[in-house]
Design a protein around this motif. Structure first.
Motif, PDB file in Angstrom:
ATOM      1  N   LYS A  12       0.836  -1.191   0.000  1.00  0.00           N
ATOM      2  CA  LYS A  12       0.000   0.000   0.000  1.00  0.00           C
ATOM      3  C   LYS A  12       0.880   1.253   0.000  1.00  0.00           C
ATOM      4  N   THR A  13       0.340   2.357  -0.480  1.00  0.00           N
ATOM      5  CA  THR A  13       1.098   3.604  -0.447  1.00  0.00           C
ATOM      6  C   THR A  13       1.494   3.953   0.995  1.00  0.00           C
ATOM      7  N   ASN A  14       2.721   4.464   1.133  1.00  0.00           N
ATOM      8  CA  ASN A  14       3.169   5.004   2.420  1.00  0.00           C
ATOM      9  C   ASN A  14       3.627   3.975   3.461  1.00  0.00           C
ATOM     10  N   VAL A  15       3.672   2.696   3.115  1.00  0.00           N
ATOM     11  CA  VAL A  15       4.105   1.712   4.127  1.00  0.00           C
ATOM     12  C   VAL A  15       5.629   1.718   4.321  1.00  0.00           C
ATOM     13  N   GLY A  16       6.357   2.374   3.387  1.00  0.00           N
ATOM     14  CA  GLY A  16       7.811   2.499   3.566  1.00  0.00           C
ATOM     15  C   GLY A  16       8.648   1.725   2.558  1.00  0.00           C
ATOM     16  N   LYS A  17       8.090   1.444   1.390  1.00  0.00           N
ATOM     17  CA  LYS A  17       8.806   0.656   0.380  1.00  0.00           C
ATOM     18  C   LYS A  17      10.091   1.348  -0.094  1.00  0.00           C
ATOM     19  N   SER A  18       9.970   2.632  -0.412  1.00  0.00           N
ATOM     20  CA  SER A  18      11.140   3.334  -0.958  1.00  0.00           C
ATOM     21  C   SER A  18      12.197   3.561   0.127  1.00  0.00           C
ATOM     22  N   THR A  19      11.738   3.820   1.342  1.00  0.00           N
ATOM     23  CA  THR A  19      12.678   3.963   2.464  1.00  0.00           C
ATOM     24  C   THR A  19      13.448   2.654   2.651  1.00  0.00           C
ATOM     25  N   PHE A  20      12.722   1.540   2.563  1.00  0.00           N
ATOM     26  CA  PHE A  20      13.369   0.234   2.675  1.00  0.00           C
ATOM     27  C   PHE A  20      14.454   0.090   1.618  1.00  0.00           C
ATOM     28  N   SER A  30      15.334   6.169  -4.593  1.00  0.00           N
ATOM     29  CA  SER A  30      13.906   6.397  -4.742  1.00  0.00           C
ATOM     30  C   SER A  30      13.486   7.455  -3.724  1.00  0.00           C
ATOM     31  N   ILE A  31      12.684   8.431  -4.162  1.00  0.00           N
ATOM     32  CA  ILE A  31      12.345   9.513  -3.233  1.00  0.00           C
ATOM     33  C   ILE A  31      11.303   9.039  -2.212  1.00  0.00           C
ATOM     34  N   THR A  32      11.301   9.672  -1.044  1.00  0.00           N
ATOM     35  CA  THR A  32      10.399   9.265   0.036  1.00  0.00           C
ATOM     36  C   THR A  32       9.755  10.498   0.665  1.00  0.00           C
ATOM     37  N   SER A  33       8.588  10.297   1.256  1.00  0.00           N
ATOM     38  CA  SER A  33       7.957  11.373   2.018  1.00  0.00           C
ATOM     39  C   SER A  33       6.860  10.787   2.874  1.00  0.00           C
ATOM     40  N   LYS A  34       6.389  11.580   3.827  1.00  0.00           N
ATOM     41  CA  LYS A  34       5.316  11.056   4.672  1.00  0.00           C
ATOM     42  C   LYS A  34       3.944  11.182   4.003  1.00  0.00           C
ATOM     43  N   LYS A  35       3.894  11.758   2.808  1.00  0.00           N
ATOM     44  CA  LYS A  35       2.628  11.855   2.079  1.00  0.00           C
ATOM     45  C   LYS A  35       2.423  10.604   1.213  1.00  0.00           C
ATOM     46  N   SER A  36       1.170  10.341   0.874  1.00  0.00           N
ATOM     47  CA  SER A  36       0.857   9.186   0.025  1.00  0.00           C
ATOM     48  C   SER A  36       1.215   9.454  -1.433  1.00  0.00           C
ATOM     49  N   GLN A  37       1.360   8.380  -2.193  1.00  0.00           N
ATOM     50  CA  GLN A  37       1.602   8.458  -3.642  1.00  0.00           C
ATOM     51  C   GLN A  37       2.868   9.215  -3.997  1.00  0.00           C
ATOM     52  N   THR A  38       3.941   8.903  -3.302  1.00  0.00           N
ATOM     53  CA  THR A  38       5.220   9.560  -3.577  1.00  0.00           C
ATOM     54  C   THR A  38       5.875   8.956  -4.818  1.00  0.00           C
ATOM     55  N   THR A  39       6.005   7.639  -4.847  1.00  0.00           N
ATOM     56  CA  THR A  39       6.638   6.973  -5.998  1.00  0.00           C
ATOM     57  C   THR A  39       5.637   6.903  -7.152  1.00  0.00           C
ATOM     58  N   ARG A  40       6.102   7.252  -8.357  1.00  0.00           N
ATOM     59  CA  ARG A  40       5.197   7.289  -9.506  1.00  0.00           C
ATOM     60  C   ARG A  40       5.612   6.397 -10.658  1.00  0.00           C
ATOM     61  N   PRO A  60       5.029   2.102  -7.323  1.00  0.00           N
ATOM     62  CA  PRO A  60       4.091   3.026  -6.663  1.00  0.00           C
ATOM     63  C   PRO A  60       3.155   2.220  -5.759  1.00  0.00           C
ATOM     64  N   GLY A  61       2.939   2.698  -4.562  1.00  0.00           N
ATOM     65  CA  GLY A  61       2.072   1.992  -3.629  1.00  0.00           C
ATOM     66  C   GLY A  61       0.631   1.977  -4.105  1.00  0.00           C
ATOM     67  N   THR A  62      -0.104   0.920  -3.735  1.00  0.00           N
ATOM     68  CA  THR A  62      -1.506   0.899  -4.133  1.00  0.00           C
ATOM     69  C   THR A  62      -2.315   1.839  -3.244  1.00  0.00           C
ATOM     70  N   ILE A 122       8.226  -1.533  12.653  1.00  0.00           N
ATOM     71  CA  ILE A 122       8.009  -2.163  13.964  1.00  0.00           C
ATOM     72  C   ILE A 122       8.524  -1.274  15.102  1.00  0.00           C
ATOM     73  N   ASP A 123       9.339  -0.262  14.745  1.00  0.00           N
ATOM     74  CA  ASP A 123       9.774   0.687  15.781  1.00  0.00           C
ATOM     75  C   ASP A 123       8.583   1.451  16.353  1.00  0.00           C
ATOM     76  N   LEU A 124       7.478   1.524  15.609  1.00  0.00           N
ATOM     77  CA  LEU A 124       6.304   2.260  16.098  1.00  0.00           C
ATOM     78  C   LEU A 124       5.363   1.383  16.937  1.00  0.00           C
ATOM     79  N   ILE A 150      10.572  -5.710  10.326  1.00  0.00           N
ATOM     80  CA  ILE A 150      11.715  -4.815  10.119  1.00  0.00           C
ATOM     81  C   ILE A 150      11.372  -3.374  10.497  1.00  0.00           C
ATOM     82  N   SER A 151      12.409  -2.577  10.661  1.00  0.00           N
ATOM     83  CA  SER A 151      12.225  -1.137  10.676  1.00  0.00           C
ATOM     84  C   SER A 151      13.167  -0.575   9.618  1.00  0.00           C
ATOM     85  N   SER A 152      12.584  -0.170   8.497  1.00  0.00           N
ATOM     86  CA  SER A 152      13.426   0.362   7.416  1.00  0.00           C
ATOM     87  C   SER A 152      14.138   1.628   7.868  1.00  0.00           C
TER      88      SER A 152
HETATM   89  N1  LIG Z   1       8.688   5.003  11.992  1.00  0.00           N
HETATM   90  C1  LIG Z   1       8.994   4.513  10.799  1.00  0.00           C
HETATM   91  N2  LIG Z   1       8.720   5.224   9.698  1.00  0.00           N
HETATM   92  C2  LIG Z   1       9.039   4.697   8.496  1.00  0.00           C
HETATM   93  C3  LIG Z   1       9.682   3.440   8.371  1.00  0.00           C
HETATM   94  N3  LIG Z   1       9.860   3.201   7.045  1.00  0.00           N
HETATM   95  C4  LIG Z   1       9.373   4.266   6.388  1.00  0.00           C
HETATM   96  N4  LIG Z   1       8.879   5.179   7.246  1.00  0.00           N
HETATM   97  C5  LIG Z   1       8.245   6.463   6.929  1.00  0.00           C
HETATM   98  O1  LIG Z   1       7.054   6.234   6.213  1.00  0.00           O
HETATM   99  C6  LIG Z   1       6.813   7.301   5.273  1.00  0.00           C
HETATM  100  C7  LIG Z   1       6.582   6.731   3.893  1.00  0.00           C
HETATM  101  O2  LIG Z   1       7.782   6.188   3.413  1.00  0.00           O
HETATM  102  P1  LIG Z   1       8.016   5.877   1.864  1.00  0.00           P
HETATM  103  O3  LIG Z   1       9.265   5.058   1.795  1.00  0.00           O
HETATM  104  O4  LIG Z   1       7.954   7.114   1.044  1.00  0.00           O
HETATM  105  O5  LIG Z   1       6.724   4.962   1.561  1.00  0.00           O
HETATM  106  P2  LIG Z   1       6.318   4.217   0.213  1.00  0.00           P
HETATM  107  O6  LIG Z   1       5.727   2.920   0.603  1.00  0.00           O
HETATM  108  O7  LIG Z   1       7.459   4.178  -0.739  1.00  0.00           O
HETATM  109  O8  LIG Z   1       5.160   5.177  -0.335  1.00  0.00           O
HETATM  110  P3  LIG Z   1       4.600   5.321  -1.865  1.00  0.00           P
HETATM  111  O9  LIG Z   1       5.759   5.631  -2.741  1.00  0.00           O
HETATM  112  O10 LIG Z   1       3.634   6.457  -1.766  1.00  0.00           O
HETATM  113  O11 LIG Z   1       3.936   4.034  -2.169  1.00  0.00           O
HETATM  114  C8  LIG Z   1       8.035   8.213   5.360  1.00  0.00           C
HETATM  115  O12 LIG Z   1       7.708   9.298   6.198  1.00  0.00           O
HETATM  116  C9  LIG Z   1       9.083   7.318   5.993  1.00  0.00           C
HETATM  117  O13 LIG Z   1      10.054   8.036   6.742  1.00  0.00           O
HETATM  118  C10 LIG Z   1       9.973   2.706   9.577  1.00  0.00           C
HETATM  119  O14 LIG Z   1      10.527   1.615   9.572  1.00  0.00           O
HETATM  120  N5  LIG Z   1       9.598   3.295  10.748  1.00  0.00           N
END
Ligand SMILES: Nc1nc2c(ncn2[C@@H]2O[C@H](COP(=O)(O)OP(=O)(O)OP(=O)(O)O)[C@@H](O)[C@H]2O)c(=O)[nH]1
Ligand SMILES: [Mg+2]
Length: 294
Positions: A12-20, A30-40, A60-62, A122-124, A150-152
């Protein structure tokens, strides 16, 4: 014997795929943000260890179905790759699992690829004991080779993901050189860097209605000269992007320039403009010219 293959990250969008992906590769791809639909777009990157090379595809997240053309195109992106990979990393965020996660899981299950469940963020989690009953309830009946919490963001558990991937990758010689190789063009890296700053520095409603286009790109020996345009969908959005006396667009430019200078180890001169392209998110031709291809 060496191993090499393809893995995609779906969720799903925003779960942290690009951060991982960035932290797993220890490199920003890959760019990241706390907003949805970041990756295109589907973003390719490669990681090599001594015995295993994995070619990753960030997607891109669903998100919930809407009538907007951009959303329809983005929702197709994971489906373009799931049948061509060896492994799917299906990602969820903590113990949250809603209809969109379920729909995404069904897409994942339509592929023959091997699957790993990544429970991110999982840190949250306040109580880690919630994890087991949650997994038992939803995932034990599913066909995952392994389930890795994990905690990306904090780099926790990523080494386990590597071990699991190495077990599942097919025996092959490496497809790509181990270094000095980038899949994404420099133009794409530059417009994405700018778009990341736009998304991060604007309010919630705006980000997914903005696109960045590079109008001029001169790579000289000691400096890079860039002109770029931030496109928005409405006149009122342009005011927000520009900000009071141009303050907003100026700080977007400064942040992007600093990232680009760090990346290319050169001085960067960046001029940014903002233009309105009415309702571009519904226009297939403009979407294509902005790199959002069907
Ligand atoms: N606390 C916490 N936040 C995380 C973790 N991984 C990612 N985030 C945060 O989650 C938000 C979304 O991260 P992205 O990596 O942009 O998410 P995404 O799944 O790529 O999103 P889309 O590209 O929109 O699908 C960012 O604010 C990240 O900092 C984690 O392990 N722990
Ligand atoms: Mg992403």
């Amino acid at each position: 014997m060496k191993r090499c293959g393809y893995a995609t990250i779906i969720g799903k969008t925003n779960v942290g795929k690009s951060t991982f992906l960035n932290n797993f590769l220890d490199k920003k791809v890959s760019i990241t943000s706390k907003k949805s639909q970041t990756t295109r777009s589907n973003i390719y990157a490669v990681k090599s260890t001594e015995n295993c090379q994995t070619i990753f595809i960030d997607t891109p997240g669903t998100h919930k179905k809407t009538e907007k053309t951009i959303n329809k195109i983005l929702r197709k992106k994971p489906k373009e790759v799931i049948h061509d990979v060896d492994v799917i990393l299906f990602m969820i965020s903590g113990t949250k699992f809603d209809d969109v996660d379920q729909e995404t899981l069904e897409i994942v299950n339509s592929s023959e690829a091997k699957k790993i469940l990544l429970i991110n963020k999982i840190d949250l989690l306040k109580d880690k004991n919630e994890l087991f009953p949650f997994v038992e309830k939803i995932f034990l009946k599913e066909n995952f080779e392994s389930i890795v919490p994990i905690s990306s963001k904090k780099n926790e558990g990523l080494d386990i993901v590597q071990d699991e991937l190495e077990k599942l990758m097919p025996e092959n010689d490496f497809f790509y050189p181990t270094e000095g190789f980038d899949f994404q063009s420099q133009t794409f890296e530059i417009t994405e860097t700018i778009r990341e700053k736009v998304i991060r520095m604007l309010g919630d409603e705006l980000p997914y209605q903005t696109a960045v286009v590079l109008d001029m790109f001169e790579d000289q020996q000691n400096q890079i000269n860039l002109n770029a345009t931030i496109y928005v969908a409405k006149e009122s959005q342009k005011k927000i992007v520009i900000g009071e006396e141009g303050a907003k667009i100026k700080s977007i430019g400064t942040k992007a320039r600093m990232d680009l200078e760090e990346k290319y180890k050169k001085k960067v001169f960046l001029s940014l403009w903002c233009k309105v392209k009415k309702n571009w998110i519904n226009d297939p031709v403009t979407l294509e010219s902005f790199g959002i291809k069907n």
